[in-house]
Enzyme design. Structure first.
Site, short mmCIF file in Angstrom:
data_model
loop_
_atom_site.label_atom_id
_atom_site.label_comp_id
_atom_site.label_asym_id
_atom_site.label_seq_id
_atom_site.Cartn_x
_atom_site.Cartn_y
_atom_site.Cartn_z
N CYS A 1 0.92 -1.57 0.10
CA CYS A 1 0.39 -0.17 0.26
C CYS A 1 1.01 0.69 0.01
O CYS A 1 0.82 2.63 -0.45
CB CYS A 1 -1.21 -0.26 1.15
SG CYS A 1 -0.44 -0.51 2.66
N HIS B 1 -1.77 6.28 5.22
CA HIS B 1 -0.55 5.33 5.78
C HIS B 1 0.56 6.33 4.40
O HIS B 1 1.00 5.35 4.05
CB HIS B 1 -1.03 3.40 4.46
CG HIS B 1 0.16 3.27 5.43
ND1 HIS B 1 -0.14 1.52 5.21
CD2 HIS B 1 0.79 2.47 6.28
CE1 HIS B 1 0.79 1.06 5.43
NE2 HIS B 1 0.86 2.13 6.50
#
Length: 192
Positions: free
Chosen positions: A72, A125
């Site tokens: 990710c 993130h």
């Protein structure tokens, strides 16, 4: 490339999208989902039906030459900066301190410089150890979701934060009930 240069390039790229005589800039919605395969959406002739996403694709511009990382953070770094995550040494998820280098221009910065109001909803993130890494400090006027990965979809607690809560609106911690998909789908219910 400096922010002003990127904003000029963005305006140049977007100009053919606006119908003749239309002064307003087009609305832009960029969707990115973790762990979705090429054949997991209806518009790729899948057995999986995704009518709302299919309509967005049919009515919009489909970018089909972006290659994601299997992780990710590197994928987010690439889409946010237009650069390889290896340039920043970010080939794996951010777990501890750090984040996308603070002197790096993000997509949010470029859109703001071009006069857009910017919203970010979902999993960030790209840094959580200090406020300077948060979406609202990186070119996003409004943000809603989690700052880390490994989120429990019901409690909104993060494995990255050793089980501590990780749900926010504009960088301020929230305690909300509901599955992350349902919450994210209502990101603008209460406004900024």
């Amino acid at each position: 490339m400096r922010t002003g240069d990127r904003a000029a390039l963005l305006a140049l790229l977007l100009s053919p999208l606006a119908p003749a005589g239309l002064v307003a800039s087009p609305n832009i919605v960029l969707m990115m989902a973790d762990d979705v395969g090429w054949n997991d959406v209806g518009f790729n002739n899948s057995e999986i039906r995704t009518p709302a996403i299919d309509k967005l694709v049919a009515d919009g511009l489909r970018l089909d030459r972006y290659y994601a990382s299997s992780l990710c953070t590197p994928t987010r770094v690439a889409i946010m900066t237009g650069r390889s995550p290896l340039r920043f040494g970010m080939a794996s998820p951010i777990i501890d301190h750090g984040g996308l280098p603070l002197d790096e221009t993000t997509m949010g910065d470029v859109f703001q410089a071009a006069g857009y109001q910017t919203w970010y909803a979902g999993k960030w993130h790209l840094g959580h150890s200090k406020r300077a890494y948060f979406p609202n400090e990186r070119g996003w006027s409004h943000s809603y979701g989690s700052l880390t990965g490994g989120l429990d979809h019901y409690s909104h607690n993060s494995d990255v934060l050793m089980g501590a809560p990780d749900w926010h609106r504009n960088g301020k911690a929230l305690e909300e009930e509901g599955h992350t998909t349902d919450r994210g789908g209502r990101a603008s219910d209460r406004g900024p």
